[in-house]
Design a protein around this motif. Structure first.
Motif, mmCIF file in Angstrom:
data_model
loop_
_atom_site.group_PDB
_atom_site.id
_atom_site.type_symbol
_atom_site.label_atom_id
_atom_site.label_comp_id
_atom_site.label_asym_id
_atom_site.label_seq_id
_atom_site.Cartn_x
_atom_site.Cartn_y
_atom_site.Cartn_z
ATOM 1 N N LYS A 52 1.031 -1.362 0.211
ATOM 2 C CA LYS A 52 0.046 0.119 -0.004
ATOM 3 C C LYS A 52 0.492 0.958 0.301
ATOM 4 N N PHE A 53 2.334 1.186 0.721
ATOM 5 C CA PHE A 53 2.875 2.135 0.564
ATOM 6 C C PHE A 53 4.372 1.776 0.321
ATOM 7 N N VAL A 54 5.087 3.117 -0.326
ATOM 8 C CA VAL A 54 6.560 2.672 -1.223
ATOM 9 C C VAL A 54 7.306 3.273 -0.782
ATOM 10 N N CYS A 55 7.870 3.563 0.459
ATOM 11 C CA CYS A 55 9.193 4.258 1.340
ATOM 12 C C CYS A 55 10.565 4.551 0.443
ATOM 13 N N MET A 56 10.778 5.362 0.104
ATOM 14 C CA MET A 56 11.656 5.399 -0.856
ATOM 15 C C MET A 56 13.253 6.886 0.116
ATOM 16 N N GLY A 57 14.562 6.584 0.441
ATOM 17 C CA GLY A 57 15.055 6.970 0.236
ATOM 18 C C GLY A 57 16.561 6.992 0.015
ATOM 19 N N GLY A 58 17.092 7.818 0.649
ATOM 20 C CA GLY A 58 18.391 7.814 -0.285
ATOM 21 C C GLY A 58 19.643 6.619 -0.150
ATOM 22 N N THR A 59 19.753 6.094 1.428
ATOM 23 C CA THR A 59 20.557 5.224 1.584
ATOM 24 C C THR A 59 20.194 3.630 2.180
ATOM 25 N N PRO A 60 21.005 2.798 1.871
ATOM 26 C CA PRO A 60 20.558 1.211 2.158
ATOM 27 C C PRO A 60 20.246 1.199 3.551
ATOM 28 N N LYS A 61 21.260 2.012 4.277
ATOM 29 C CA LYS A 61 21.220 1.122 6.220
ATOM 30 C C LYS A 61 19.881 1.846 6.559
ATOM 31 N N ARG A 62 19.917 4.018 6.106
ATOM 32 C CA ARG A 62 18.495 4.739 6.430
ATOM 33 C C ARG A 62 17.507 4.208 6.068
ATOM 34 N N GLY A 100 5.384 -5.969 5.135
ATOM 35 C CA GLY A 100 3.268 -5.487 5.720
ATOM 36 C C GLY A 100 3.153 -4.941 3.785
ATOM 37 N N PRO A 101 2.705 -4.331 4.750
ATOM 38 C CA PRO A 101 1.946 -3.280 3.115
ATOM 39 C C PRO A 101 2.771 -1.972 2.867
ATOM 40 N N VAL A 102 4.196 -2.098 3.391
ATOM 41 C CA VAL A 102 5.150 -1.420 3.258
ATOM 42 C C VAL A 102 6.020 -1.722 2.887
ATOM 43 N N LEU A 103 7.199 -0.759 1.260
ATOM 44 C CA LEU A 103 7.871 -1.284 1.255
ATOM 45 C C LEU A 103 8.882 0.081 1.361
ATOM 46 N N CYS A 104 10.270 -0.816 1.780
ATOM 47 C CA CYS A 104 11.384 0.195 1.974
ATOM 48 C C CYS A 104 12.949 0.391 0.856
ATOM 49 N N ILE A 105 12.672 1.222 0.148
ATOM 50 C CA ILE A 105 13.900 0.766 -0.440
ATOM 51 C C ILE A 105 14.301 2.321 -0.244
ATOM 52 N N SER A 106 15.655 1.856 -1.314
ATOM 53 C CA SER A 106 17.130 3.534 -1.231
ATOM 54 C C SER A 106 17.315 3.388 -2.466
ATOM 55 N N HIS A 107 17.336 4.710 -2.571
ATOM 56 C CA HIS A 107 17.491 5.373 -4.061
ATOM 57 C C HIS A 107 18.805 5.690 -4.934
ATOM 58 N N GLY A 108 19.607 5.241 -3.771
ATOM 59 C CA GLY A 108 20.762 6.223 -4.162
ATOM 60 C C GLY A 108 20.704 7.904 -3.697
ATOM 61 N N MET A 109 21.779 8.511 -5.043
ATOM 62 C CA MET A 109 21.980 10.034 -5.082
ATOM 63 C C MET A 109 21.611 10.425 -6.694
ATOM 64 N N GLY A 110 20.469 11.152 -6.684
ATOM 65 C CA GLY A 110 20.718 11.859 -7.866
ATOM 66 C C GLY A 110 18.910 11.634 -8.443
ATOM 67 N N ILE A 111 19.203 12.144 -9.066
ATOM 68 C CA ILE A 111 18.011 11.909 -10.954
ATOM 69 C C ILE A 111 17.761 10.633 -11.286
ATOM 70 N N PRO A 112 19.487 10.220 -11.869
ATOM 71 C CA PRO A 112 19.095 9.546 -12.597
ATOM 72 C C PRO A 112 18.999 7.994 -11.911
ATOM 73 N N SER A 113 19.829 8.007 -10.698
ATOM 74 C CA SER A 113 19.487 6.874 -9.960
ATOM 75 C C SER A 113 18.267 6.310 -9.210
ATOM 76 N N VAL A 114 17.483 7.690 -8.771
ATOM 77 C CA VAL A 114 15.873 7.347 -9.076
ATOM 78 C C VAL A 114 14.821 7.009 -10.216
ATOM 79 N N GLY A 115 15.443 7.486 -11.057
ATOM 80 C CA GLY A 115 14.345 7.924 -12.186
ATOM 81 C C GLY A 115 14.706 5.906 -12.844
ATOM 82 N N ILE A 116 16.005 5.533 -13.129
ATOM 83 C CA ILE A 116 16.150 4.030 -13.054
ATOM 84 C C ILE A 116 14.943 3.360 -12.069
ATOM 85 N N LEU A 117 15.261 3.061 -10.965
ATOM 86 C CA LEU A 117 14.477 2.872 -9.486
ATOM 87 C C LEU A 117 12.690 2.672 -10.061
ATOM 88 N N LEU A 118 12.532 4.247 -10.066
ATOM 89 C CA LEU A 118 11.139 4.318 -10.410
ATOM 90 C C LEU A 118 10.688 3.951 -11.137
#
Ligand code: R2B
Ligand code: URA
Length: 309
Positions: A52-62, A100-118
């Protein structure tokens, strides 16, 4: 009643995520290479159908920490004897945890990295037949006129020239995608800030740049061809235009989720006030505590929607 065409989200009537690419349905299988998943090798409906929820942030640890936090907050229990697994471990690119319903994903730094992931996460939602997912970016930023530790909810994303579009070069031509965020979600998140929180939570425009140093008007990169006066003129100018913070992913995050008809929000904490300096000077423990703040707000939202509050 007249509608702004761009205000209307683009979904199938049942709420499943729309893929604006006719090629995908015609393929035997779709390999989500950077996630180490595939529609042929994995039962994506079984694995991700309840998201139900996809939460993204920069680093794998976070994002791992976020996964443990949300697990405690929503009272999710892992099967006996198991621990949280990084589902995308063998991509060696991004990390992904499912609580459960929450997916937590790291996106790296910058537009190219988050763009590929999206691209791949939006396809994942489509293959998994997920309905009406809400996407969050939880991140850090430089404040403009806001001291370190302030939580900022983005109303919209703009580029370094204040354009509210993501510009992409496709087949040698520049195309533009509006970088819009869900206004209602901004209001709902803002309403979840607590007057007792020992920090401010504000909303405004977020500037998204392709670089941390010259691109954000810093004087302390390896190169700098402008003066302190030029920098201040620029930052004060964008501030007057409603920009409250600067980071490096919101433009792609807003534009690609909007294009897919997905409700999305960007919640960042400021690490410094860029009107006062360039270097991130706060001690590590302070930075760590500040980075919990956007997480808290998103947890409140998720709990409210899961009716756990
Ligand atoms: C915020 O912090 C990172 C740069 O330090 C970048 O990913 C961003 O948007
Ligand atoms: N992230 C950014 O992109 N800029 C800052 O100033 C701080 C964090």
């Amino acid at each position: 009643m007249s509608f702004d065409k761009d205000e209307l989200r683009d979904e199938y009537p049942d709420g499943t995520v729309r893929l604006r690419n006719p090629n995908i349905e015609l393929m035997d299988q779709d390999i989500l290479y950077h996630l180490a998943l595939g529609s042929g090798s994995h039962d994506l409906v079984e694995m991700f159908g309840d998201v139900k929820f996809v939460c993204m942030g920069g680093t794998p640890k976070r994002m791992e920490q976020f996964a443990y936090t949300i697990m405690a907050e929503i009272g999710h229990k892992l099967p006996c004897g198991t621990t949280l697994q990084d589902i995308s471990q063998f991509s060696y690119r991004y990390s992904m945890y499912k609580v459960g319903p929450v997916l937590c994903i790291s996106h790296g730094m910058g537009i190219p990295s988050v763009g590929i992931l999206l691209h791949e996460v939006i396809k994942l939602m489509y293959h998994a037949k997920v309905r009406d997912p809400v996407f969050f970016r939880i991140g850090t930023c430089g404040g403009i006129g806001y001291e370190g530790g302030t939580v900022i909810i983005s109303e919209e994303a703009v580029d370094g020239a204040l354009k509210n579009v993501l510009e992409l070069n496709v087949l040698g031509k520049t195309i533009q995608r509006p970088a819009k965020l869900d206004k209602r979600l901004v209001r709902e998140l803002k309403a979840l800030s607590d007057p007792e929180d020992p920090y401010d939570t504000v909303t405004g425009k977020t500037m998204c740049t392709y670089d941390f140093y010259e691109g954000q008007g810093r004087l302390d990169g390896a190169f700098c061809d402008f003066t302190e006066t030029d920098k201040m003129e620029y930052l004060e100018g964008v501030h007057k235009a409603g920009v409250v913070n600067i980071e490096m992913e919101s433009l792609a995050f807003a534009a690609l989720t909007h294009h897919a008809g997905i409700k999305a929000a960007v919640v960042c904490v400021t690490l410094l006030d860029r009107l006062k300096g360039d270097q991130v000077l706060a001690p590590k423990e302070v930075l760590d505590e500040w980075q919990q703040r956007p997480t808290k707000l998103v947890c409140r939202y998720i709990k409210k929607y899961l009716q756990l509050k």
